[in-house]
Design a protein around this motif. Structure first.
Motif, PDB file in Angstrom:
ATOM      1  N   SER A   1     -26.684 -54.345  -4.893  1.00 47.53           N
ATOM      2  CA  SER A   1     -25.327 -54.151  -4.383  1.00 47.53           C
ATOM      3  C   SER A   1     -24.532 -53.181  -5.244  1.00 47.53           C
ATOM      4  O   SER A   1     -23.353 -52.966  -5.040  1.00 47.53           O
ATOM      5  CB  SER A   1     -24.603 -55.489  -4.314  1.00 47.53           C
ATOM      6  OG  SER A   1     -24.688 -56.146  -5.568  1.00 47.53           O
ATOM      7  N   GLN A   2     -25.217 -52.649  -6.221  1.00 50.21           N
ATOM      8  CA  GLN A   2     -24.576 -51.709  -7.124  1.00 50.21           C
ATOM      9  C   GLN A   2     -23.279 -52.269  -7.677  1.00 50.21           C
ATOM     10  O   GLN A   2     -22.248 -51.621  -7.672  1.00 50.21           O
ATOM     11  CB  GLN A   2     -24.298 -50.399  -6.389  1.00 50.21           C
ATOM     12  CG  GLN A   2     -25.554 -49.798  -5.767  1.00 50.21           C
ATOM     13  CD  GLN A   2     -25.558 -48.301  -5.860  1.00 50.21           C
ATOM     14  OE1 GLN A   2     -24.549 -47.660  -5.605  1.00 50.21           O
ATOM     15  NE2 GLN A   2     -26.676 -47.731  -6.245  1.00 50.21           N
ATOM     16  N   SER A   3     -23.358 -53.481  -8.117  1.00 51.15           N
ATOM     17  CA  SER A   3     -22.140 -54.072  -8.652  1.00 51.15           C
ATOM     18  C   SER A   3     -22.424 -54.875  -9.913  1.00 51.15           C
ATOM     19  O   SER A   3     -23.532 -55.332 -10.149  1.00 51.15           O
ATOM     20  CB  SER A   3     -21.508 -54.966  -7.590  1.00 51.15           C
ATOM     21  OG  SER A   3     -22.450 -55.892  -7.114  1.00 51.15           O
ATOM     22  N   TYR A   4     -21.374 -55.017 -10.689  1.00 46.47           N
ATOM     23  CA  TYR A   4     -21.471 -55.794 -11.917  1.00 46.47           C
ATOM     24  C   TYR A   4     -21.056 -57.210 -11.572  1.00 46.47           C
ATOM     25  O   TYR A   4     -20.080 -57.422 -10.855  1.00 46.47           O
ATOM     26  CB  TYR A   4     -20.548 -55.214 -12.986  1.00 46.47           C
ATOM     27  CG  TYR A   4     -20.979 -53.847 -13.439  1.00 46.47           C
ATOM     28  CD1 TYR A   4     -21.852 -53.711 -14.523  1.00 46.47           C
ATOM     29  CD2 TYR A   4     -20.549 -52.703 -12.777  1.00 46.47           C
ATOM     30  CE1 TYR A   4     -22.271 -52.455 -14.947  1.00 46.47           C
ATOM     31  CE2 TYR A   4     -20.961 -51.440 -13.188  1.00 46.47           C
ATOM     32  CZ  TYR A   4     -21.822 -51.320 -14.275  1.00 46.47           C
ATOM     33  OH  TYR A   4     -22.233 -50.082 -14.684  1.00 46.47           O
ATOM     34  N   VAL A   5     -21.798 -58.130 -12.083  1.00 47.81           N
ATOM     35  CA  VAL A   5     -21.523 -59.518 -11.722  1.00 47.81           C
ATOM     36  C   VAL A   5     -21.663 -60.507 -12.872  1.00 47.81           C
ATOM     37  O   VAL A   5     -22.417 -60.294 -13.813  1.00 47.81           O
ATOM     38  CB  VAL A   5     -22.495 -59.980 -10.612  1.00 47.81           C
ATOM     39  CG1 VAL A   5     -22.198 -59.286  -9.308  1.00 47.81           C
ATOM     40  CG2 VAL A   5     -23.940 -59.726 -11.041  1.00 47.81           C
ATOM     41  N   LEU A   6     -20.898 -61.557 -12.743  1.00 45.90           N
ATOM     42  CA  LEU A   6     -21.079 -62.695 -13.620  1.00 45.90           C
ATOM     43  C   LEU A   6     -21.858 -63.668 -12.758  1.00 45.90           C
ATOM     44  O   LEU A   6     -21.445 -63.975 -11.641  1.00 45.90           O
ATOM     45  CB  LEU A   6     -19.740 -63.320 -14.021  1.00 45.90           C
ATOM     46  CG  LEU A   6     -18.849 -62.505 -14.949  1.00 45.90           C
ATOM     47  CD1 LEU A   6     -17.650 -63.345 -15.368  1.00 45.90           C
ATOM     48  CD2 LEU A   6     -19.617 -62.070 -16.183  1.00 45.90           C
ATOM     49  N   THR A   7     -22.966 -64.139 -13.257  1.00 41.46           N
ATOM     50  CA  THR A   7     -23.764 -65.033 -12.428  1.00 41.46           C
ATOM     51  C   THR A   7     -23.850 -66.410 -13.054  1.00 41.46           C
ATOM     52  O   THR A   7     -22.954 -67.229 -12.893  1.00 41.46           O
ATOM     53  CB  THR A   7     -25.160 -64.448 -12.191  1.00 41.46           C
ATOM     54  OG1 THR A   7     -25.771 -64.164 -13.449  1.00 41.46           O
ATOM     55  CG2 THR A   7     -25.060 -63.176 -11.388  1.00 41.46           C
ATOM     56  N   LYS A   8     -24.900 -66.626 -13.747  1.00 39.74           N
ATOM     57  CA  LYS A   8     -25.114 -67.960 -14.302  1.00 39.74           C
ATOM     58  C   LYS A   8     -23.894 -68.481 -15.057  1.00 39.74           C
ATOM     59  O   LYS A   8     -23.400 -67.842 -15.961  1.00 39.74           O
ATOM     60  CB  LYS A   8     -26.310 -67.921 -15.230  1.00 39.74           C
ATOM     61  CG  LYS A   8     -26.856 -69.277 -15.528  1.00 39.74           C
ATOM     62  CD  LYS A   8     -28.266 -69.153 -16.051  1.00 39.74           C
ATOM     63  CE  LYS A   8     -28.973 -70.485 -15.864  1.00 39.74           C
ATOM     64  NZ  LYS A   8     -30.386 -70.334 -15.728  1.00 39.74           N
ATOM     65  N   GLY A   9     -23.456 -69.625 -14.694  1.00 38.30           N
ATOM     66  CA  GLY A   9     -22.324 -70.209 -15.383  1.00 38.30           C
ATOM     67  C   GLY A   9     -21.029 -70.077 -14.603  1.00 38.30           C
ATOM     68  O   GLY A   9     -20.098 -70.857 -14.767  1.00 38.30           O
ATOM     69  N   TRP A  10     -21.020 -69.089 -13.743  1.00 42.29           N
ATOM     70  CA  TRP A  10     -19.789 -68.824 -13.014  1.00 42.29           C
ATOM     71  C   TRP A  10     -19.402 -69.960 -12.067  1.00 42.29           C
ATOM     72  O   TRP A  10     -18.241 -70.351 -11.961  1.00 42.29           O
ATOM     73  CB  TRP A  10     -19.905 -67.515 -12.233  1.00 42.29           C
ATOM     74  CG  TRP A  10     -18.733 -67.275 -11.347  1.00 42.29           C
ATOM     75  CD1 TRP A  10     -18.717 -67.273  -9.991  1.00 42.29           C
ATOM     76  CD2 TRP A  10     -17.376 -67.028 -11.760  1.00 42.29           C
ATOM     77  NE1 TRP A  10     -17.438 -67.051  -9.524  1.00 42.29           N
ATOM     78  CE2 TRP A  10     -16.601 -66.904 -10.598  1.00 42.29           C
ATOM     79  CE3 TRP A  10     -16.753 -66.936 -13.014  1.00 42.29           C
ATOM     80  CZ2 TRP A  10     -15.221 -66.667 -10.631  1.00 42.29           C
ATOM     81  CZ3 TRP A  10     -15.379 -66.698 -13.050  1.00 42.29           C
ATOM     82  CH2 TRP A  10     -14.637 -66.566 -11.870  1.00 42.29           C
ATOM     83  N   SER A  11     -20.376 -70.481 -11.387  1.00 44.68           N
ATOM     84  CA  SER A  11     -20.044 -71.522 -10.407  1.00 44.68           C
ATOM     85  C   SER A  11     -19.430 -72.744 -11.077  1.00 44.68           C
ATOM     86  O   SER A  11     -18.601 -73.443 -10.526  1.00 44.68           O
ATOM     87  CB  SER A  11     -21.287 -71.918  -9.614  1.00 44.68           C
ATOM     88  OG  SER A  11     -22.276 -72.401 -10.486  1.00 44.68           O
ATOM     89  N   ARG A  12     -19.837 -72.959 -12.279  1.00 43.53           N
ATOM     90  CA  ARG A  12     -19.287 -74.072 -13.022  1.00 43.53           C
ATOM     91  C   ARG A  12     -17.796 -73.869 -13.279  1.00 43.53           C
ATOM     92  O   ARG A  12     -16.989 -74.795 -13.225  1.00 43.53           O
ATOM     93  CB  ARG A  12     -19.957 -74.157 -14.385  1.00 43.53           C
ATOM     94  CG  ARG A  12     -20.689 -75.393 -14.562  1.00 43.53           C
ATOM     95  CD  ARG A  12     -21.676 -75.259 -15.704  1.00 43.53           C
ATOM     96  NE  ARG A  12     -22.807 -76.069 -15.403  1.00 43.53           N
ATOM     97  CZ  ARG A  12     -22.740 -77.396 -15.341  1.00 43.53           C
ATOM     98  NH1 ARG A  12     -21.616 -78.011 -15.614  1.00 43.53           N
ATOM     99  NH2 ARG A  12     -23.780 -78.086 -15.028  1.00 43.53           N
ATOM    100  N   PHE A  13     -17.493 -72.658 -13.611  1.00 48.16           N
ATOM    101  CA  PHE A  13     -16.097 -72.341 -13.882  1.00 48.16           C
ATOM    102  C   PHE A  13     -15.281 -72.532 -12.611  1.00 48.16           C
ATOM    103  O   PHE A  13     -14.220 -73.143 -12.613  1.00 48.16           O
ATOM    104  CB  PHE A  13     -15.988 -70.891 -14.375  1.00 48.16           C
ATOM    105  CG  PHE A  13     -14.602 -70.492 -14.783  1.00 48.16           C
ATOM    106  CD1 PHE A  13     -14.101 -70.841 -16.031  1.00 48.16           C
ATOM    107  CD2 PHE A  13     -13.784 -69.777 -13.918  1.00 48.16           C
ATOM    108  CE1 PHE A  13     -12.815 -70.478 -16.412  1.00 48.16           C
ATOM    109  CE2 PHE A  13     -12.492 -69.412 -14.289  1.00 48.16           C
ATOM    110  CZ  PHE A  13     -12.006 -69.757 -15.543  1.00 48.16           C
ATOM    111  N   VAL A  14     -15.817 -72.001 -11.527  1.00 46.56           N
ATOM    112  CA  VAL A  14     -15.140 -72.121 -10.235  1.00 46.56           C
ATOM    113  C   VAL A  14     -14.876 -73.586  -9.926  1.00 46.56           C
ATOM    114  O   VAL A  14     -13.805 -73.976  -9.499  1.00 46.56           O
ATOM    115  CB  VAL A  14     -15.996 -71.510  -9.106  1.00 46.56           C
ATOM    116  CG1 VAL A  14     -15.417 -71.844  -7.739  1.00 46.56           C
ATOM    117  CG2 VAL A  14     -16.069 -70.002  -9.281  1.00 46.56           C
ATOM    118  N   LYS A  15     -15.875 -74.356 -10.181  1.00 48.64           N
ATOM    119  CA  LYS A  15     -15.778 -75.773  -9.862  1.00 48.64           C
ATOM    120  C   LYS A  15     -14.770 -76.482 -10.757  1.00 48.64           C
ATOM    121  O   LYS A  15     -13.905 -77.214 -10.291  1.00 48.64           O
ATOM    122  CB  LYS A  15     -17.159 -76.406 -10.031  1.00 48.64           C
ATOM    123  CG  LYS A  15     -17.255 -77.816  -9.520  1.00 48.64           C
ATOM    124  CD  LYS A  15     -18.712 -78.258  -9.596  1.00 48.64           C
ATOM    125  CE  LYS A  15     -18.818 -79.781  -9.479  1.00 48.64           C
ATOM    126  NZ  LYS A  15     -20.156 -80.248  -9.853  1.00 48.64           N
TER     127      LYS A  15
END
Length: 360
Positions: free
Chosen positions: A258-272
DNA sequence: CCTTGTGTTGAG
DNA sequence: TCAACACAAGGG
């Protein structure tokens, strides 16, 4: 001096704190001994019996290899678990790739739980003052959390950094209810982003707008001195502290697809935990001091255009963000077996309790 | 599906 | 207290 930290009834902690461990190659044996086939138990329990490839006689070699280290137990998949007992209960310290890592984790826990003279695997009778102070400054639950998340080393180091910064007064053990020693530190805002539905959805990732990503988080050179676990090729791990002093660790990488920079692992936890919703704003900051400590903050979308959900005449919109820890947890449906204590043992006093809403 | 880490037991 | 063993439950 600290009581509350007893890691509560073990059975409720399963809101798995699993994290970290970059998906590494599993260390399966690449080449089993020629004649006897070594079988490591995988998956759930089934007792596997192994046949000696020579004569087809059943042998009893499926036993897991026991560890030579105290507090370390083998895992079916070849990894190692660490555990310590207290008050007739086991306190799980996490799983590790390396036996020694597990042993070290046990050592740390033993120090925290049983004091300086605790019997350990490696640690010398006297831990450094700095580390002792660090241990004393955190509840058992917090230390356990760090061990399980594999963030102990990072946090220890960060505490040192913070200490130098002239904020010497850490409040004692126990959960720091109102100590916001981190809050007042000078920092600059790097950028903000109003999160999109997909940022808070099931994709478990946050897209960092390219402009900001390239300006502030140049990927190749991102490996700062701020403990980033040497992560295999796949991006880096970055640590950001939130307003409660809690440190979040995210995997930061670039997605070619997607040619994008992302935060992945760990992010969903923060969201939650923060109960982020589309439209809310996440803010990335960095201390202006010599340390390049990163921070992450969030705020609910200013103009609540959201639909207010009413249930039984009760307005439950935003229940989790009122800041009132006593918010009612609303639950629907025949009780999905969700751990109500949610996040738990380690929430610092100031962080709100998680409120869970299940709508079928 | 695979992994975690809890349930459980018996030994020390 | 501790490790061994089995396996349910959770997460991807």
């Amino acid at each position: 001096m600290d009581y509350s930290c007893v890691v509560d009834d073990s059975s409720t902690t399963s809101e798995s704190l699993s994290i970290s461990t970059p998906k590494e190659m599993m260390n399966k044996l690449s080449s089993p001994p020629s004649t006897t086939t070594r079988l490591y138990r995988m998956g759930s329990g089934g007792s596997s019996v192994v046949l000696d490839s020579d004569n087809g006689v059943e042998t009893e070699s499926r036993k897991l290899p026991s560890s030579k280290y105290k507090g370390v137990v083998p895992q079916p998949n070849g990894r190692w678990g660490a555990q310590i007992y207290e008050k007739h209960q086991r306190v799980w310290l996490g799983t590790f790739n390396e036996e020694e890592e597990a042993a070290t984790s046990y050592d740390i826990a033993a120090r925290r739980f049983r004091g300086r003279d605790a019997v350990t695997n490696f640690k010398s009778p006297t831990t450094t003052d700095a580390e002792s102070a660090f241990l004393d400054a955190h509840s058992k639950a917090e230390i356990v959390d760090m061990l399980r998340k594999h963030t102990y080393a990072d946090e220890l180091e960060q505490s040192r950094r913070k200490f130098v910064n002239g904020n010497g007064n850490r409040c004692g053990s126990e959960t720091a209810v109102s100590s916001n020693d981190a809050v007042s530190r000078a920092r600059e805002v790097l950028f903000e982003k109003a999160v999109t539905p997909s940022d808070v959805g099931k994709l478990n990732r946050l897209v960092i707008p390219k402009q900001h990503a390239e300006k502030h988080f140049p990927l190749p050179a991102m490996t700062t001195e701020t403990g980033v676990s040497p992560s295999p090729a796949k991006g880096v791990l970055i640590n950001l502290e939130d307003r409660t002093g809690k440190v979040w660790r995210f995997r930061y990488s670039y997605w070619n697809s997607s040619q994008s920079y992302v935060l992945t692992k760990g992010w969903s936890r923060f969201v939650k935990e923060k109960n982020l919703r589309a439209g809310d704003v996440v803010c990335f900051e960095r201390s202006t001091g010599p340390d390049r400590q990163l921070f992450i903050d969030w705020k609910v979308r200013s103009s609540p255009v959201q639909t207010v959900v009413r249930l039984f005449g009760v307005n439950i919109f935003n229940v989790a963000t009122t800041g009132n820890p006593n918010d009612v947890a609303v639950e629907f449906g025949g009780g999905k077996k969700k751990r109500s204590r949610g996040d738990d043992l380690f929430s610092l006093g100031c962080s709100k309790k998680q409120t869970m809403i299940n709508i079928l």
